[in-house]
Design an enzyme around this catalytic site. Structure first.
Site, mmCIF file in Angstrom:
data_model
loop_
_atom_site.group_PDB
_atom_site.id
_atom_site.type_symbol
_atom_site.label_atom_id
_atom_site.label_comp_id
_atom_site.label_asym_id
_atom_site.label_seq_id
_atom_site.Cartn_x
_atom_site.Cartn_y
_atom_site.Cartn_z
ATOM 1 N N HIS A 75 58.255 25.752 2.995
ATOM 2 C CA HIS A 75 57.954 27.180 3.042
ATOM 3 C C HIS A 75 56.442 27.365 3.155
ATOM 4 O O HIS A 75 55.679 26.396 3.098
ATOM 5 C CB HIS A 75 58.508 27.897 1.808
ATOM 6 C CG HIS A 75 57.967 27.366 0.520
ATOM 7 N ND1 HIS A 75 58.568 26.349 -0.182
ATOM 8 C CD2 HIS A 75 56.863 27.696 -0.185
ATOM 9 C CE1 HIS A 75 57.866 26.071 -1.261
ATOM 10 N NE2 HIS A 75 56.818 26.885 -1.290
ATOM 11 N N THR A 92 54.490 26.689 -7.929
ATOM 12 C CA THR A 92 53.498 27.766 -7.882
ATOM 13 C C THR A 92 54.141 29.144 -7.926
ATOM 14 O O THR A 92 53.459 30.158 -7.792
ATOM 15 C CB THR A 92 52.633 27.659 -6.613
ATOM 16 O OG1 THR A 92 53.464 27.818 -5.456
ATOM 17 C CG2 THR A 92 51.911 26.324 -6.558
ATOM 18 N N THR A 93 55.460 29.194 -8.098
ATOM 19 C CA THR A 93 56.186 30.444 -8.282
ATOM 20 C C THR A 93 57.016 30.334 -9.559
ATOM 21 O O THR A 93 57.372 29.223 -9.984
ATOM 22 C CB THR A 93 57.122 30.739 -7.100
ATOM 23 O OG1 THR A 93 58.033 29.644 -6.943
ATOM 24 C CG2 THR A 93 56.344 30.930 -5.811
ATOM 25 N N HIS A 119 59.908 36.492 -0.577
ATOM 26 C CA HIS A 119 58.574 36.064 -1.003
ATOM 27 C C HIS A 119 57.872 35.215 0.045
ATOM 28 O O HIS A 119 56.647 35.115 0.046
ATOM 29 C CB HIS A 119 58.665 35.245 -2.299
ATOM 30 C CG HIS A 119 59.219 36.003 -3.459
ATOM 31 N ND1 HIS A 119 58.516 37.001 -4.109
ATOM 32 C CD2 HIS A 119 60.412 35.918 -4.092
ATOM 33 C CE1 HIS A 119 59.248 37.485 -5.097
ATOM 34 N NE2 HIS A 119 60.414 36.854 -5.104
ATOM 35 N N HIS A 143 54.264 24.026 2.218
ATOM 36 C CA HIS A 143 54.743 23.153 1.148
ATOM 37 C C HIS A 143 56.067 22.507 1.535
ATOM 38 O O HIS A 143 57.047 23.206 1.798
ATOM 39 C CB HIS A 143 54.934 23.944 -0.149
ATOM 40 C CG HIS A 143 53.664 24.422 -0.761
ATOM 41 N ND1 HIS A 143 53.607 25.453 -1.688
ATOM 42 C CD2 HIS A 143 52.384 24.000 -0.585
ATOM 43 C CE1 HIS A 143 52.350 25.641 -2.053
ATOM 44 N NE2 HIS A 143 51.588 24.779 -1.392
ATOM 45 N N GLU A 197 47.189 28.403 -1.250
ATOM 46 C CA GLU A 197 47.238 28.404 -2.711
ATOM 47 C C GLU A 197 46.189 27.461 -3.283
ATOM 48 O O GLU A 197 45.375 27.850 -4.114
ATOM 49 C CB GLU A 197 48.640 28.028 -3.183
ATOM 50 C CG GLU A 197 49.695 29.034 -2.736
ATOM 51 C CD GLU A 197 50.859 29.108 -3.690
ATOM 52 O OE1 GLU A 197 51.036 30.158 -4.319
ATOM 53 O OE2 GLU A 197 51.605 28.108 -3.786
ATOM 54 N N HIS A 202 52.722 29.916 2.493
ATOM 55 C CA HIS A 202 51.954 30.939 1.783
ATOM 56 C C HIS A 202 50.820 31.365 2.710
ATOM 57 O O HIS A 202 50.165 30.524 3.315
ATOM 58 C CB HIS A 202 51.400 30.379 0.474
ATOM 59 C CG HIS A 202 52.462 29.898 -0.465
ATOM 60 N ND1 HIS A 202 53.021 30.687 -1.443
ATOM 61 C CD2 HIS A 202 53.085 28.689 -0.545
ATOM 62 C CE1 HIS A 202 53.942 29.998 -2.100
ATOM 63 N NE2 HIS A 202 54.004 28.779 -1.572
#
Length: 308
Positions: free
Chosen positions: A115, A222-223, A86, A140, A127, A117
């Protein structure tokens, strides 16, 4: 060092959550995408979900003590990146774990992993949005509350995690701190691969120069499984990344052979939550101003009494 490695392994399972309750697989598109997470995972339909759109005209200013980053200036002994299917997740080994405290946080939080996004192109990727503006990437940094002992226990508590959110904006030049990571990404194009990062930069190198101004609110992962246990700190100032470096992220593949792009959840309803903004050095300046006025008043009174 061993303890930190254990924490990192647990964080991979809990924070990025490649699968949720009942083994349900989630994605960023289609029938298992963000629009359906709420029916797949009960907590993803909660009232304190993340990310959000931060409306700067509707934030409340707070005078907190400065955010303190412990051991953030020390380079780790090892740094590796994993394609978890992901995102690109970075894990470290360090003799002493980095920690964050102050800045309105209620307690000390221990670093677990960071990690990213990003978008298929640089018109999107982050995000969180600020006044509706979406950056091409968001980083993040995940921490768990030290007083809870373990990440596994912290993720059950409302204030268990503290995540630092950093926006990235496109620059014509490579970001030196991201260069070794971007190179290592070429070795983790397939899901579940990991690679050592050749040069270890301290965590401070991945933060903006100005960490005094940030936005704060109570939210969630957020996941999936979207646990509502996160105290969010989103910095106002961004760091840089080049298109060439971004393209190395966009070359990563998910478990089904598709490219990992647009791996961001859309903004969620605020639902009457308050969003705060830190007052940059204003606490100190405000205090000094009050002291100055008091001193001026007392001096004036003394002069007045001497002339009576």
């Amino acid at each position: 060092m061993v303890a930190l490695q254990v924490v990192i392994c647990v964080s991979v399972l809990l924070v990025q959550g490649a699968s949720g309750s009942g083994g349900s697989e989630w994605t960023y598109t289609g029938q298992h995408g963000p629009l359906h997470w709420g029916s797949m995972f009960q907590s993803c339909a909660g009232s304190r979900q993340s990310p959000i759109n931060i409306e700067t005209l509707n934030v409340k200013q707070e005078y907190w003590k400065p955010l303190r980053l412990k051991n953030y200036e020390k380079a780790p002994s090892k740094m590796r990146v994993k394609n978890n299917g992901h995102s690109a997740q970075v894990e470290i080994d360090a003799p002493v774990a980095p920690r964050v405290t102050g800045g309105g946080l209620k307690g000390e939080y221990i670093f677990a992993q960071f990690h990213f996004h990003w978008g298929a192109d640089s018109t999107r990727g982050s995000e969180h949005t600020i006044d509706g503006v979406r950056y091409p990437m968001e980083l993040h940094m995940v921490h768990y509350k030290g007083s809870y002992g373990t990440l596994g226990e912290a993720v059950k508590r409302r204030d268990g995690l503290a995540v630092l959110g950093v926006m990235l904006e496109v620059s014509s030049n490579d970001n030196p701190a991201l260069a070794p990571l971007a190179t290592a990404l070429l070795n983790v194009t397939d899901a579940d691969m990991f690679a050592e990062i050749s040069a270890m930069y301290p965590l401070k190198a991945f933060l903006p120069r100005n960490i005094e101004k940030f936005y704060r609110y109570e939210g969630s992962l957020t996941t999936p499984t979207c646990n509502e246990v996160v105290t969010w700190t989103v910095f106002d100032e961004a760091i840089s990344i080049s298109e060439r470096q971004l393209n190395n992220f966009r070359a990563m593949m998910d478990p089904h052979g598709g490219k990992i792009v647009d791996n961001f959840r859309p903004p969620q309803p605020l639902n009457n939550r308050k969003v705060f903004v830190s007052a940059e050095s204003s606490a100190d300046s405000s205090t000094m101003k009050k002291v100055g006025l008091t001193f001026y008043f007392m001096t004036s009174m003394a002069v007045l009494m001497m002339n009576m």
